[in-house]
Design a protein around this motif. Structure first.
Motif, short mmCIF file in Angstrom:
data_model
loop_
_atom_site.label_atom_id
_atom_site.label_comp_id
_atom_site.label_asym_id
_atom_site.label_seq_id
_atom_site.Cartn_x
_atom_site.Cartn_y
_atom_site.Cartn_z
N LYS A 1 0.86 -1.20 0.00
CA LYS A 1 0.00 0.00 0.00
C LYS A 1 0.89 1.24 0.00
O LYS A 1 1.85 1.31 0.76
CB LYS A 1 -0.87 0.03 1.27
N PHE A 2 0.54 2.19 -0.83
CA PHE A 2 1.28 3.46 -0.85
C PHE A 2 0.31 4.59 -0.58
O PHE A 2 -0.85 4.54 -1.03
CB PHE A 2 1.96 3.66 -2.22
N THR A 3 0.80 5.61 0.14
CA THR A 3 -0.11 6.72 0.46
C THR A 3 -0.32 7.60 -0.76
O THR A 3 0.63 7.87 -1.51
CB THR A 3 0.44 7.57 1.62
N SER B 1 0.24 14.88 -7.90
CA SER B 1 1.59 14.96 -7.35
C SER B 1 2.11 13.53 -7.24
O SER B 1 1.47 12.68 -6.63
CB SER B 1 1.57 15.62 -5.97
N PHE B 2 3.26 13.27 -7.85
CA PHE B 2 3.80 11.91 -7.85
C PHE B 2 5.12 11.80 -7.08
O PHE B 2 5.65 10.71 -6.92
CB PHE B 2 4.02 11.41 -9.29
N SER B 3 5.69 12.95 -6.63
CA SER B 3 7.02 12.84 -6.01
C SER B 3 6.95 12.13 -4.66
O SER B 3 7.87 11.41 -4.29
CB SER B 3 7.68 14.21 -5.90
N GLY B 4 5.84 12.30 -3.92
CA GLY B 4 5.68 11.62 -2.63
C GLY B 4 5.61 10.11 -2.81
O GLY B 4 6.16 9.34 -2.01
N LEU B 5 4.96 9.67 -3.87
CA LEU B 5 4.83 8.24 -4.15
C LEU B 5 6.21 7.62 -4.38
O LEU B 5 6.51 6.54 -3.87
CB LEU B 5 3.92 8.03 -5.37
N LYS B 6 7.03 8.35 -5.11
CA LYS B 6 8.39 7.86 -5.39
C LYS B 6 9.17 7.68 -4.07
O LYS B 6 9.82 6.66 -3.85
CB LYS B 6 9.11 8.86 -6.30
N ASN C 1 11.41 4.35 0.19
CA ASN C 1 11.53 4.03 1.62
C ASN C 1 11.14 2.59 1.90
O ASN C 1 11.82 1.89 2.64
CB ASN C 1 10.67 4.99 2.46
N LEU C 2 10.05 2.16 1.28
CA LEU C 2 9.59 0.77 1.50
C LEU C 2 10.64 -0.23 1.01
O LEU C 2 11.04 -1.15 1.74
CB LEU C 2 8.26 0.52 0.78
#
Ligand code: KG4
Ligand code: ZN
Length: 341
Positions: A202-204, A214-219, A224-225
């Protein structure tokens, strides 16, 4: 044999790492040639200097091959369309200079074309079975852009939402790089995702204003995972590659489609199209078809050859420019940044 009323256009695309040439007869594609550049694979992304050098090497043979395949002589051309921008400046300059010099030597107009408009207008290539009706909503997703565009006619494009940071294609490519996959990683993630469990990780999803993305947070979340799990199990990527790809792809698709659905409701639009390299993604294509069935939309999905960069799309846009008598000037300059509106 061409009748004198036919409009014959040579189209050239060189905005990133594909050198492409097409020959159009009116809205039909007679030849569509693309030369890719493997030189970037080793670097994990496009190296601008290497891209422009490769364009210089490829442009003459690619144009020659397109004219030959179309059985068209340069003297039969009515105009030469070329990508003016947006894109990598050094790459654009090669195509733009070539197109303007050839057009000048033939005494015909050189038509400067917007790359993202061309991705959208690829839907109007004459050989394709179904064309969107105006106004339609187009989700344009490529390596450099992610926008929701309301297309009112072939000349009027309103951007109602766009990415505030990375493009969707970049999200695919950067995640692929984290997984150790070569550039461009989008098609590989697509391939592995087909056999993976999309619910495993799961990704936030970020909260973004309006109809933006916005896709930079997903990256960062993805990196991190992967790093955390690899510290526990060095074989984590190998053991979970398909599930990681499927989960990431499902998150990107969900982020894109959530906003598309909101815009479609707000603007009361039921004609929904995809454009740009990421529209080759099989998960996104299937998802749009499903939403269309469920919500009563008419979905428009380009064939693969017109999803990623190609010159057929520059040719059809050139055709529209030509019939509107929008002729270019010799001092039109290649432009790295250029808004679609
Ligand atoms: O439109 P395009 O060929 O070039 C630009 O204008 O940027 O798009 C290239 C992007 C790359 O990020 C590539 O990874 C992505 O499209 N792409 C895909 C797929 N095929 C190409 N992304 C996900 N799934 C695919 N099947
Ligand atoms: Zn593109």
């Amino acid at each position: 044999m061409n009748s004198t009323e036919d409009i014959i256009i040579l189209a050239i695309e060189s905005s990133c790492d594909d050198t492409a040439a097409a020959v159009m007869k009116n809205d039909k594609v007679l030849a569509n040639i693309v030369a890719g550049q493997d030189v970037h694979r080793a670097y994990g992304g496009v190296v601008p200097e290497l891209a422009s050098r490769a364009h210089q090497k490829h442009i003459v043979p690619v144009v020659h091959q397109a004219l030959k395949a179309a059985q068209v002589e340069p003297s039969e051309l009515n105009a030469i369309a070329y990508t003016k921008g947006p894109g990598l400046l050094g790459s654009l300059l090669v195509g733009a200079s070539f197109a303007k010099s050839m057009a000048q030597s033939l005494g015909i107009p050189a038509l400067p074309i917007h790359h993202m408009k061309a991705h959208i207008l690829a839907h109007f290539i004459g050989d394709l079975p179904s064309k969107p009706k105006f106004p339609f909503l187009c989700l344009t997703v490529s390596g450099g852009h992610t926008q929701i565009v309301i297309v009112k006619d072939p000349y009027t494009f309103d951007v109602v939402g766009e990415t505030l940071d990375d493009a969707a294609g970049e999200a695919f490519d950067k995640a692929a790089k984290i997984l150790g996959l070569p550039y461009p990683g989008g098609p590989l993630i697509d391939m592995y995702a087909a056999e993976g469990d999309s619910k495993k990780f799961k990704f936030t999803k970020p909260k973004v204003d309006g109809y933006n993305f916005s896709f930079s947070g997903l990256k960062t979340n993805f990196r991190n995972l992967v790093e955390r799990e690899r510290r526990r199990n060095p074989a984590f990527i190998q053991e979970n590659l398909k599930d990681l790809c499927a989960s990431l792809q499902a998150t990107i698709i969900e982020m894109l489609m959530e906003q598309v659905k909101r815009v479609a409701v707000e603007y009361k639009i039921t004609e929904v199209a995809l454009a740009g390299g990421v529209s080759a993604n099989s998960g996104l294509r299937v998802r749009l078809e499903k939403e269309a069935l469920f919500l009563g939309w008419k979905a428009h999905i380009p064939p693969f050859e017109y999803c990623t960069d190609n010159a057929g799309m520059i040719g059809i846009t050139g055709y529209y420019e030509y019939i509107a008598e929008h002729k270019g000037k010799l001092d039109d300059a290649a432009t790295a940044r250029w808004r679609i509106e």
